[in-house]
Design an enzyme around this catalytic site. Structure first.
Site, PDB file in Angstrom:
ATOM      1  N   THR A   1       0.819  -1.208   0.000  1.00 15.24           N
ATOM      2  CA  THR A   1       0.000   0.000   0.000  1.00 15.24           C
ATOM      3  C   THR A   1       0.859   1.267   0.000  1.00 15.24           C
ATOM      4  O   THR A   1       2.023   1.236   0.410  1.00 15.24           O
ATOM      5  CB  THR A   1      -0.914  -0.021   1.252  1.00 15.24           C
ATOM      6  N   ASP A   2       0.248   2.369  -0.420  1.00 14.43           N
ATOM      7  CA  ASP A   2       0.961   3.649  -0.437  1.00 14.43           C
ATOM      8  C   ASP A   2       1.264   4.173   0.961  1.00 14.43           C
ATOM      9  O   ASP A   2       2.215   4.922   1.174  1.00 14.43           O
ATOM     10  CB  ASP A   2       0.154   4.704  -1.221  1.00 14.43           C
ATOM     11  N   GLU A   3       0.454   3.732   1.954  1.00 11.83           N
ATOM     12  CA  GLU A   3       0.578   4.416   3.241  1.00 11.83           C
ATOM     13  C   GLU A   3       1.839   4.069   4.033  1.00 11.83           C
ATOM     14  O   GLU A   3       2.106   4.709   5.052  1.00 11.83           O
ATOM     15  CB  GLU A   3      -0.672   4.275   4.100  1.00 11.83           C
TER      16      GLU A   3
ATOM     17  N   TYR B   1      -1.161  -0.171  11.147  1.00  6.67           N
ATOM     18  CA  TYR B   1      -1.378  -0.856   9.861  1.00  6.67           C
ATOM     19  C   TYR B   1      -0.214  -0.580   8.922  1.00  6.67           C
ATOM     20  O   TYR B   1       0.397  -1.501   8.360  1.00  6.67           O
ATOM     21  CB  TYR B   1      -2.699  -0.388   9.223  1.00  6.67           C
TER      22      TYR B   1
ATOM     23  N   LYS C   1       2.598  -3.232   7.375  1.00  9.66           N
ATOM     24  CA  LYS C   1       2.795  -3.451   5.930  1.00  9.66           C
ATOM     25  C   LYS C   1       4.234  -3.090   5.537  1.00  9.66           C
ATOM     26  O   LYS C   1       4.835  -3.739   4.686  1.00  9.66           O
ATOM     27  CB  LYS C   1       1.793  -2.610   5.109  1.00  9.66           C
TER      28      LYS C   1
HETATM   29  P1  NAD Z   1      -9.540  -7.120   3.043  1.00 11.48           P
HETATM   30  O1  NAD Z   1      -9.441  -6.760   4.491  1.00 11.48           O
HETATM   31  O2  NAD Z   1     -10.801  -6.843   2.312  1.00 11.48           O
HETATM   32  O3  NAD Z   1      -9.242  -8.678   2.865  1.00 11.48           O
HETATM   33  C1  NAD Z   1      -8.198  -9.326   3.532  1.00 11.48           C
HETATM   34  C2  NAD Z   1      -8.371 -10.829   3.340  1.00 11.48           C
HETATM   35  O4  NAD Z   1      -7.271 -11.481   3.990  1.00 11.48           O
HETATM   36  C3  NAD Z   1      -9.645 -11.388   3.951  1.00 11.48           C
HETATM   37  O5  NAD Z   1     -10.254 -12.301   3.068  1.00 11.48           O
HETATM   38  C4  NAD Z   1      -9.169 -12.092   5.214  1.00 11.48           C
HETATM   39  O6  NAD Z   1      -9.991 -13.175   5.611  1.00 11.48           O
HETATM   40  C5  NAD Z   1      -7.785 -12.552   4.777  1.00 11.48           C
HETATM   41  N1  NAD Z   1      -6.882 -12.750   5.926  1.00 11.48           N
HETATM   42  C6  NAD Z   1      -6.635 -11.886   6.946  1.00 11.48           C
HETATM   43  N2  NAD Z   1      -5.765 -12.438   7.815  1.00 11.48           N
HETATM   44  C7  NAD Z   1      -5.431 -13.655   7.313  1.00 11.48           C
HETATM   45  C8  NAD Z   1      -4.565 -14.697   7.741  1.00 11.48           C
HETATM   46  N3  NAD Z   1      -3.862 -14.592   8.883  1.00 11.48           N
HETATM   47  N4  NAD Z   1      -4.460 -15.800   6.973  1.00 11.48           N
HETATM   48  C9  NAD Z   1      -5.171 -15.935   5.831  1.00 11.48           C
HETATM   49  N5  NAD Z   1      -6.012 -14.982   5.382  1.00 11.48           N
HETATM   50  C10 NAD Z   1      -6.147 -13.863   6.114  1.00 11.48           C
HETATM   51  O7  NAD Z   1      -8.292  -6.420   2.366  1.00 11.48           O
HETATM   52  P2  NAD Z   1      -8.184  -5.740   0.916  1.00 11.48           P
HETATM   53  O8  NAD Z   1      -8.701  -4.369   1.001  1.00 11.48           O
HETATM   54  O9  NAD Z   1      -8.718  -6.694  -0.089  1.00 11.48           O
HETATM   55  O10 NAD Z   1      -6.601  -5.658   0.776  1.00 11.48           O
HETATM   56  C11 NAD Z   1      -5.859  -6.731   0.219  1.00 11.48           C
HETATM   57  C12 NAD Z   1      -4.388  -6.366   0.201  1.00 11.48           C
HETATM   58  O11 NAD Z   1      -4.201  -5.184  -0.565  1.00 11.48           O
HETATM   59  C13 NAD Z   1      -3.828  -6.066   1.593  1.00 11.48           C
HETATM   60  O12 NAD Z   1      -2.531  -6.619   1.667  1.00 11.48           O
HETATM   61  C14 NAD Z   1      -3.775  -4.548   1.661  1.00 11.48           C
HETATM   62  O13 NAD Z   1      -2.746  -4.096   2.486  1.00 11.48           O
HETATM   63  C15 NAD Z   1      -3.506  -4.207   0.198  1.00 11.48           C
HETATM   64  N6  NAD Z   1      -4.007  -2.899  -0.266  1.00 11.48           N
HETATM   65  C16 NAD Z   1      -5.310  -2.553  -0.039  1.00 11.48           C
HETATM   66  C17 NAD Z   1      -5.790  -1.323  -0.519  1.00 11.48           C
HETATM   67  C18 NAD Z   1      -7.237  -0.932  -0.345  1.00 11.48           C
HETATM   68  O14 NAD Z   1      -7.616   0.189  -0.735  1.00 11.48           O
HETATM   69  N7  NAD Z   1      -8.094  -1.776   0.190  1.00 11.48           N
HETATM   70  C19 NAD Z   1      -4.926  -0.461  -1.184  1.00 11.48           C
HETATM   71  C20 NAD Z   1      -3.584  -0.850  -1.392  1.00 11.48           C
HETATM   72  C21 NAD Z   1      -3.148  -2.082  -0.924  1.00 11.48           C
HETATM   73  P1  TYD Z   2     -10.065   4.606   4.628  1.00 13.03           P
HETATM   74  O1  TYD Z   2     -11.090   4.230   3.631  1.00 13.03           O
HETATM   75  O2  TYD Z   2     -10.124   4.014   5.987  1.00 13.03           O
HETATM   76  O3  TYD Z   2      -8.644   4.319   3.954  1.00 13.03           O
HETATM   77  P2  TYD Z   2      -7.142   4.778   4.421  1.00 13.03           P
HETATM   78  O4  TYD Z   2      -7.181   5.290   5.790  1.00 13.03           O
HETATM   79  O5  TYD Z   2      -6.384   3.500   4.303  1.00 13.03           O
HETATM   80  O6  TYD Z   2      -6.718   5.795   3.415  1.00 13.03           O
HETATM   81  O7  TYD Z   2     -10.096   6.175   4.806  1.00 13.03           O
HETATM   82  C1  TYD Z   2      -9.958   7.042   3.691  1.00 13.03           C
HETATM   83  C2  TYD Z   2      -9.980   8.456   4.193  1.00 13.03           C
HETATM   84  O8  TYD Z   2     -11.288   8.738   4.719  1.00 13.03           O
HETATM   85  C3  TYD Z   2      -9.004   8.685   5.344  1.00 13.03           C
HETATM   86  O9  TYD Z   2      -8.438   9.974   5.211  1.00 13.03           O
HETATM   87  C4  TYD Z   2      -9.881   8.617   6.587  1.00 13.03           C
HETATM   88  C5  TYD Z   2     -11.229   9.114   6.087  1.00 13.03           C
HETATM   89  N1  TYD Z   2     -12.415   8.518   6.763  1.00 13.03           N
HETATM   90  C6  TYD Z   2     -13.429   9.350   7.231  1.00 13.03           C
HETATM   91  O10 TYD Z   2     -13.387  10.581   7.098  1.00 13.03           O
HETATM   92  N2  TYD Z   2     -14.502   8.760   7.851  1.00 13.03           N
HETATM   93  C7  TYD Z   2     -14.594   7.431   8.025  1.00 13.03           C
HETATM   94  O11 TYD Z   2     -15.590   6.954   8.624  1.00 13.03           O
HETATM   95  C8  TYD Z   2     -13.550   6.587   7.514  1.00 13.03           C
HETATM   96  C9  TYD Z   2     -13.621   5.100   7.671  1.00 13.03           C
HETATM   97  C10 TYD Z   2     -12.480   7.180   6.888  1.00 13.03           C
END
Ligand code: NAD
Ligand code: TYD
Length: 338
Positions: A123-125, A150, A154
């Protein structure tokens, strides 16, 4: 090719499995997922009976399960993680366990089994926080500066992946992607939380003052980028993946959603800010564009429209997700019941 996907029952993982089965129908997929609160078998209901798909219910921290899942696979795409910043602030332990130790178990297993390819989804964060109003963008050479549990977990995983490439020659790549948006996103993150609250006639909690900036990418653009990195990426390299949109604050994003849903701005409710809230994320993704020819295909308006439509048409999915444990989380996080 036989591909192990970890965390395939979550948001991006399930979109990736759908994408991969569509684009590479001759490949077979193994999905290793613990089915935490964020993992949902319903995300893959349509393919669970497919001959070239196997589900293994298990924890990536469990060495035996990891080996059982990885044996015979040509490549690994590692999504499994605890993924929500606010939950990492409430209880960081699972983040360190899954994101750091779990990644380590997978890397050791890949080394032992001499797996040909390991792609780590990050992730970017991990890069921290840019000042609001600045024009600065992070590049793949920017130093890490994670600020939430988090992001720190990561970052730890990213460092381990790089170390396994350098030290043991593991054929690894990493992608750091901006915030994703699309179907099957757990409604704890801003956009699906906003859409589903609004569909229920409830308000959208915006962390005060709502001027923080995130970049939003449609999830299938992310899946295409990972595919390209697997096919053509250079080993040991990191690629940024981001959108091609102007920057929007959280408040502007929520107003866009309200506009798409034809609802008034009185549905916004400002709530207490997140501790240590990162101000602005901005990725310079020139490298993946010039080296691999990747570009996003879905712009933000279309991504929001498709996402609003999906949540409007799949109310059973998110109503089920928003019951039970979710209610307790909401009460703890927002100090009120949903
Ligand atoms: P999510 O929380 O929706 O899904 C995570 C999945 O991992 C779930 O199915 C969960 O059951 C499984 N999981 C968690 N712990 C586990 C373990 N110990 N063993 C096996 N499975 C396990 O997450 P997401 O939003 O789909 O993100 C997926 C990946 O992409 C993550 O690595 C996250 O850091 C990365 N990512 C997410 C975003 C975003 O915007 N959501 C952006 C950039 C990168
Ligand atoms: P989020 O979707 O949790 O992603 P991330 O923190 O990984 O970027 O949050 C996106 C942005 O929205 C972040 O700046 C926090 C803000 N936010 C709110 O303002 N209200 C909310 O209820 C949530 C969950 C996030």
């Amino acid at each position: 090719m036989r591909l192990l996907v970890t965390g395939g029952s979550g948001f991006i993982g399930s979109n990736f499995i759908h994408y991969w089965m569509d684009v590479h129908p001759d490949d077979s997929l193994v999905n290793l997922d613990k089915l935490t609160y964020a993992g949902n078998p319903a995300n893959l209901r349509d393919i669970e009976g497919s001959e070239n798909y196997q589900f293994i219910h298990g924890d990536i921290c469990d060495e035996k399960i990891a080996e059982q899942a990885m044996r015979g696979c040509d490549a690994v795409v590692h999504f499994a993680a605890e993924s929500h910043v606010d939950r990492s602030i409430l209880s960081p332990h699972d983040f360190v366990r899954t994101n750091v130790l779990g990644t380590h178990v997978l890397l050791e297993t890949a080394r032992k089994l001499k797996i040909g390819r390991f792609h780590h989804v990050s992730t970017d964060e991990v890069f921290g926080s840019l000042p609001l109003g600045s024009r600065e963008h992070w590049t793949e050479n920017t130093a890490y500066n994670p600020r939430s549990p988090y992001a720190a977990s990561k970052a730890g995983a990213d460092h381990l992946v790089r170390a396994y490439h350098t030290t043991y020659g593991l054929a690894a790549t990493i992608s750091n992607c901006a915030n994703n948006v699309g179907p099957y996103m757990f409604p704890e993150k801003l956009i699906p939380l906003a859409i589903t609250n609004l569909l229920e006639g409830k308000k959208v909690p915006v962390y005060t003052p709502g001027n923080q900036v995130r970049e939003w990418l449609y999830v299938t653009d992310h899946c295409r980028a990972i595919d390209l990195i697997l096919q053509k990426g250079s080993l040991g390299e990191t690629y940024f993946v981001g959108p091609d949109n102007p920057e929007y604050t959280n408040l502007e994003i929520v107003k866009k959603i309200l506009g798409t849903m034809k609802l008034p701005e009185t549905q916004i409710e400002f709530v207490t800010d997140r501790p240590g809230h990162d101000q602005r994320y901005a990725l310079d993704w020139t490298k993946i564009k010039t080296e691999l020819g990747w570009e996003p295909e879905v712009n933000l308006d279309s991504a929001l429209k498709q996402t609003v439509d999906w949540y409007s048409n799949n109310q059973d999915w998110w109503k089920q997700v928003k019951s039970g444990e979710y209610q307790k989380y909401y009460q703890k996080q927002y100090g009120r019941s949903l």
